[in-house]
Design a protein around this motif. Structure first.
Motif, PDB file in Angstrom:
ATOM      1  N   THR A 180       0.870  -1.174   0.000  1.00 13.77           N
ATOM      2  CA  THR A 180       0.000   0.000   0.000  1.00 13.77           C
ATOM      3  C   THR A 180       0.901   1.217   0.000  1.00 13.77           C
ATOM      4  O   THR A 180       1.814   1.325   0.824  1.00 13.77           O
ATOM      5  CB  THR A 180      -0.908   0.024   1.241  1.00 13.77           C
ATOM      6  N   THR A 187      -4.238  -2.955   4.913  1.00 17.45           N
ATOM      7  CA  THR A 187      -2.892  -3.527   4.831  1.00 17.45           C
ATOM      8  C   THR A 187      -2.656  -4.518   5.956  1.00 17.45           C
ATOM      9  O   THR A 187      -2.022  -5.561   5.771  1.00 17.45           O
ATOM     10  CB  THR A 187      -1.838  -2.415   4.887  1.00 17.45           C
ATOM     11  N   ILE A 242       2.885  -1.252   4.301  1.00 18.47           N
ATOM     12  CA  ILE A 242       2.346   0.098   4.144  1.00 18.47           C
ATOM     13  C   ILE A 242       3.494   1.094   4.055  1.00 18.47           C
ATOM     14  O   ILE A 242       4.458   1.025   4.814  1.00 18.47           O
ATOM     15  CB  ILE A 242       1.404   0.460   5.320  1.00 18.47           C
TER      16      ILE A 242
END
Length: 464
Positions: free
Chosen positions: A114, A132, A139
């Motif tokens: 992400t 996530t 992330i």
């Protein structure tokens, strides 16, 4: 700190409460009725000025009182895209079908990433972290390619900090290092750091001493009392020389050959810093994106810390995107780390270079991507862009960016601040509420991400 698989991040989802709807889902006002929005917030840069007065005619902002040249461009050039709400492989599809496909992509991935988050609300950022976490991904924010070294330095040596309000009211000595606020943050001088009259600075600019350290003479230099031109790639040496002088250590005069600045000028600078009642160092990417990176920032943070033996001193980074500071804050209080966090093992792991998006893509490790409010296809390295174009991607963006063009699933979202409410963080970590100017036919990032998260959880629970 550990992550608890979304328990603290999405409480409404686990309690079975209704998902909050976005203002973007309300009917769009197509009338030409004049509307004035007071105390609106500009989300173009990290100053996040919240004293805008916007004149709105229908779905267009025609006046933006108090906005700088960048803010006016942000407001006046905004228009509603005539784009499909959602697409799969470039073809328009119903929103629910796109959500289903996005959930399938993210659940099927072994190493999902992400990325982005700097141009959306903190509420949307929370949901992105939850997604996530549920899928065991990584992330990362745009911080990893700008002020990431600063985040590493904060963890290494700490930060003597303050708010922009304190700078306005107290700072009689301001040192800008490796930044150009005159062009990048036009209202920083007039609203926070140089010009405004403060509680303890009744004469404004006349009560302040301003210094710029940079490798080139930018427009910011014109507003300074002193400009010290630094040789490229010598920030670390200069910071340590200043620390040594402050501590009374004899510094080799050859420091001029390294930094380009004579020793007597450095001694004079330290003397002025010690004489200040309240000093602040504002540093930019000229410090973080050159040789040394995070150790440059560590040295400058340590310099500010050292100066507190003699007076009150702070150090703050000049941040770029409207809510990049919010992204760092939300990721940090959710996982314990500001960016580049891997959640694959059920607990957060932080390792820049291993878990940062530009690196995971360049090495060909990521096998799916959720890109929110950013455009890595426009600025990542060739290897990273090539790999991103080969893996399934889910993209949320108000515009048809280069990344949205190659997306497997693309959602057109409403623009935060202009079309949707929420919260953003100013560059000094102060949260600011958003007051939108007019509505959008598109959903907000938060609404889209919440729908994806809900579908992911439904599929995960059904598989148990």
């Amino acid at each position: 700190m550990f992550v608890c698989r979304g328990f603290c991040i999405a409480p409404a989802l686990l309690k079975g409460e209704p998902i909050p709807m976005s203002i973007a889902e309300l009917p769009v006002d197509k009338t030409d009725e004049l509307k004035i929005v007071k105390d609106a917030t500009c989300t173009f840069c990290g100053c996040v000025c919240d004293d805008m007065e916007l004149t709105v005619e229908g779905n267009k902002i025609t006046k933006a009182k108090n906005a700088c040249v960048l803010g006016k461009s942000w407001f006046f050039n905004h228009h509603i895209e005539d784009s499909p709400e959602a697409t799969i492989a470039g073809q328009p599809v119903p929103f629910e079908e796109a959500v289903e496909k996005a959930a399938d992509i993210l659940l099927a991935a072994t190493y999902p990433i992400t990325y982005g988050l700097s141009d959306t609300t903190s509420e949307a950022q929370r949901v992105a972290i939850a997604i996530t976490d549920w899928i065991g991904g990584t992330i990362d924010t745009t911080t990893s390619v700008c002020h990431g070294p600063s985040g590493m330095a904060f963890q290494g040596v700490g930060e003597v900090t303050c708010s922009l309000g304190e700078i306005k009211n107290r700072a009689d000595f301001v040192l800008f290092w490796g930044c150009n606020p005159a062009e990048g943050h036009p209202r920083h001088f007039t609203r926070y750091s140089l010009m405004p009259k403060g509680q303890f600075l009744p004469n404004g600019r006349k009560d302040r001493t301003a210094v710029l350290i940079d490798v080139r003479k930018t427009k910011t230099a014109r507003a300074m009392d002193y400009y010290l031109q630094l040789k490229p790639r010598s920030d670390f040496e200069l910071a340590w020389a200043l620390r040594g002088i402050a501590a009374g250590v004899e510094v080799d005069p050859d420091i001029e050959q390294i930094t380009g600045i004579p020793l007597d000028m450095l001694e004079d600078l330290v003397s002025k810093m010690k004489e200040a009642k309240f000093g602040v160092i504002m540093f930019g990417m000229g410090l973080t994106m050159t040789r040394g990176k995070h150790i440059n920032t560590e040295a400058v943070l340590a310099l500010a810390r050292d100066m507190n033996k003699y007076t009150r001193f702070a150090a703050k980074p000049l941040r770029g995107h409207g809510n990049v500071t919010g992204a760092d804050n939300i990721v940090a209080w959710s996982t314990g780390y500001p960016f580049g966090v891997n959640l694959n093992r059920g607990y957060p792991r932080f390792n820049p270079g291993e878990f940062t998006t530009s690196d995971t893509l360049a090495r060909g490790e990521a096998d799916a991507a959720l890109i929110i409010a950013s455009d890595p296809m426009s600025n990542f390295s060739n290897p990273a862009r090539e790999h991103l174009s080969k893996i399934p991607t889910v993209v949320l963006d108000p515009k048809l960016s280069e990344t949205a063009k190659i997306a497997t699933v693309a959602f057109t979202s409403a623009t935060y601040g202009i079309n949707t409410p929420g919260t953003v963080y100013r560059m000094d970590d102060v949260p600011i509420p958003l007051r939108p100017a007019f509505e959008s036919p598109y959903r907000s990032d938060q609404t889209i991400l919440t729908a994806i998260e809900t579908r992911i959880r439904e599929k995960q629970l059904a598989a148990l």
